[in-house]
Scaffold this active site. Structure first.
Site, short mmCIF file in Angstrom:
data_model
loop_
_atom_site.label_atom_id
_atom_site.label_comp_id
_atom_site.label_asym_id
_atom_site.label_seq_id
_atom_site.Cartn_x
_atom_site.Cartn_y
_atom_site.Cartn_z
N SER A 190 0.37 -0.92 -0.36
CA SER A 190 -0.16 0.33 -0.04
C SER A 190 0.58 1.31 0.09
O SER A 190 -0.05 2.57 -0.28
CB SER A 190 -1.25 0.20 0.85
OG SER A 190 -0.52 -0.59 2.70
N HIS A 218 -5.60 -3.56 -2.60
CA HIS A 218 -5.53 -2.61 -3.87
C HIS A 218 -5.52 -3.32 -4.61
O HIS A 218 -5.54 -2.33 -5.99
CB HIS A 218 -4.29 -2.21 -3.65
CG HIS A 218 -4.72 -0.81 -2.53
ND1 HIS A 218 -4.88 0.35 -2.51
CD2 HIS A 218 -4.06 -1.26 -1.24
CE1 HIS A 218 -4.57 1.22 -1.34
NE2 HIS A 218 -3.43 0.14 -0.47
N LYS A 249 -12.28 0.31 -1.53
CA LYS A 249 -10.99 0.97 -2.60
C LYS A 249 -11.52 0.96 -3.83
O LYS A 249 -12.11 2.01 -4.14
CB LYS A 249 -9.01 0.26 -2.46
CG LYS A 249 -9.39 0.38 -1.24
CD LYS A 249 -7.53 -0.16 -0.39
CE LYS A 249 -7.63 0.92 0.85
NZ LYS A 249 -6.86 -0.07 1.65
C1 LIG Z 1 -6.36 -0.09 3.06
C2 LIG Z 1 -5.92 -1.48 3.57
C3 LIG Z 1 -6.32 -1.90 4.09
C4 LIG Z 1 -7.81 -2.07 5.32
O1 LIG Z 1 -9.08 -2.30 4.31
P1 LIG Z 1 -10.69 -0.78 4.55
O2 LIG Z 1 -11.64 -1.62 4.35
O3 LIG Z 1 -10.34 0.14 4.83
O4 LIG Z 1 -10.61 -1.29 6.56
C5 LIG Z 1 -5.95 -3.69 4.59
N1 LIG Z 1 -5.10 -4.49 4.11
C6 LIG Z 1 -4.25 -3.09 2.90
C7 LIG Z 1 -3.07 -3.47 2.44
C8 LIG Z 1 -5.07 -2.37 2.89
O5 LIG Z 1 -3.74 -1.26 2.06
#
Ligand SMILES: *Cc1c(COP(=O)(O)O)cnc(C)c1O
Length: 410
Positions: A190, A218, A249
């Site tokens: 990320s 992602h 996302k």
């Molecule tokens: C954003 C993210 C999460 C958390 O997801 P949310 O739905 O925003 O709680 C988990 N793992 C990764 C790699 C992320 O980038």
């Protein structure tokens, strides 16, 4: 007496908080919130000014898609705005089941289970799957939700340097004594925007009888020609044991999920505490995700548009502002992913660049410790299918310190 104790405890706490905040401010690590008053996905309005948004995870613009918004409104009318209870009590609506079926189908798995967020999906699944007799083996750059889940699980946490497969192999060689071995990796990392070496991870897992889990936060809606994620990208559909992802996302709404075998999902339904002890997702949110996944399946040109935008921006970023190590680490992988970090290194220089972009009409957050290691501060750019050619060129010209192009309002 009891009351005085309370007061002194309270004073000590206030002093502690003031000290901590003071230290954050002094070291430049204090964070505050920017309030957005209006957005169409591509642009945001902050304090009556317009900015092109280059830091959202709304990669396909689906959070603002008319069909998605309409589906969400319709579901609110039909079911109300809240699910009213946890899934196992009386919050399990047909729309939850419909979305789980859609996710399972999208990820090529037997079934799936929804959580309110991706963070909670990692927390619930990992703590249910491993305990003190087991080991979890993770990449150093895995997401905070994975790290928190591993710590809470009480399993032995073993961390390998970023994408270092030889180190992973060494850890596996020493891990026969654990009852279960679970390897967990982000699909797209990320903060770095590069991708996990899945073929090698799966090969090692097989050799050492370890389980594999990927976090597709992602990658869902982004990697692979149909946006199915890292497995599709490598042509390895169905090869990973546990697939986790989010709907927050590229899918544009909210919610986490685990996709896998019927037995695994049945087990998590009974054991994952962040599934059991929390209210079910609102129906409008589920309807939005169902509509968005439908668009991803039926309109592959959206992913193509995202990919074209990534390919357009990447070569325009002057190499001089990457540090040498950061650049080589990303060589050859940046074209696949919408996360493009500009590693500035120094904290102050990073924030200066972020401010400079902001003053010129571009929202691109500076990322600081503890999110990234010290001396690896960066501007983390994210590209969306909503960006126009002009948006991308405006950003590029600013990074090249030329006069910025005019910013189009919402
Ligand atoms: C954003 C993210 C999460 C958390 O997801 P949310 O739905 O925003 O709680 C988990 N793992 C990764 C790699 C992320 O980038």
């Amino acid at each position: 007496m009891a009351r005085r104790q309370y007061n002194s405890y309270n004073d000590a706490m206030l002093e502690f908080i003031a000290d901590e905040l003071g230290q954050l401010k002094q070291s430049g690590l204090y964070r505050s919130l920017k309030t957005i008053t209006k957005t169409d996905g591509r642009m945001v309005e902050i304090n009556d000014k317009q900015y092109i948004n280059f830091c959202s995870n709304n990669y396909l613009g689906l959070a603002n898609h008319p069909k998605v918004i309409e589906a969400s409104q319709q579901a609110a009318k039909e079911y109300g705005v809240g699910a009213g209870a946890s899934r196992l009590i009386c919050g399990n609506l047909s729309i939850h089941k419909e979305l789980e079926k859609k996710i399972a189908n999208f990820k090529g798995r037997e079934t799936a289970i929804l959580f309110p967020t991706g963070y909670m999906a990692n927390l619930g699944a990992i703590t249910a799957l491993v305990d003190e007799n087991d080991t979890v083996i993770i990449d150093r750059l895995n997401h905070a939700s994975i790290i928190d889940a591993c710590k809470l699980s009480k399993a032995k946490l073993q961390v390998y340097p970023h994408k270092d497969m030889a180190a992973l192999e060494k850890i596996l060689q020493r891990s026969a004594k654990y009852k279960k071995r679970l390897i967990i990796t982000d699909s797209i990392f990320s903060m770095d925007g590069d991708i996990a070496s899945l073929p090698e991870i799966v090969r090692l897992a097989k050799e050492f009888q370890a389980l594999t889990m990927i976090d597709e936060a992602h990658a869902t809606g982004v990697l692979g020609t149909r946006g199915k994620g890292l497995e599709e990208h490598y042509g390895m559909e169905g090869k990973v044991d546990i697939v986790m992802g989010t709907l927050s996302k590229a899918v544009g709404s909210l919610g986490g999920f685990i996709a896998g075998s019927a037995e695994l999902i049945d087990y998590l339904t009974n054991k994952a505490r962040s599934f059991i002890y929390t209210t079910a997702l609102p129906p409008s949110v589920c309807a939005a995700s169902i509509a968005a996944l439908g668009i991803i399946e039926n309109e592959p040109e959206l992913i193509k548009k995202l990919r074209n935008n990534i390919a357009h921006l990447t070569p325009l970023i002057p190499l001089s502002i990457f540090d040498g190590e950061g650049e080589t680490r990303r060589e050859g992988v940046r074209i696949f992913t919408p996360i493009i970090p500009i590693i500035v290194g120094d904290l102050q220089k990073t924030m200066e660049l972020s401010d400079k972009l902001f003053n010129a009409g571009i929202l691109a957050a500076g990322i600081r410790p503890p999110t990234v290691p010290e001396n690896e501060c960066r501007i983390r750019l994210t590209v969306s299918a909503l960006h126009t050619k002009e948006d991308i060129e405006c950003l590029a010209s600013l990074l090249q310190e030329r006069t910025p192009a005019a910013v189009k309002p919402i």
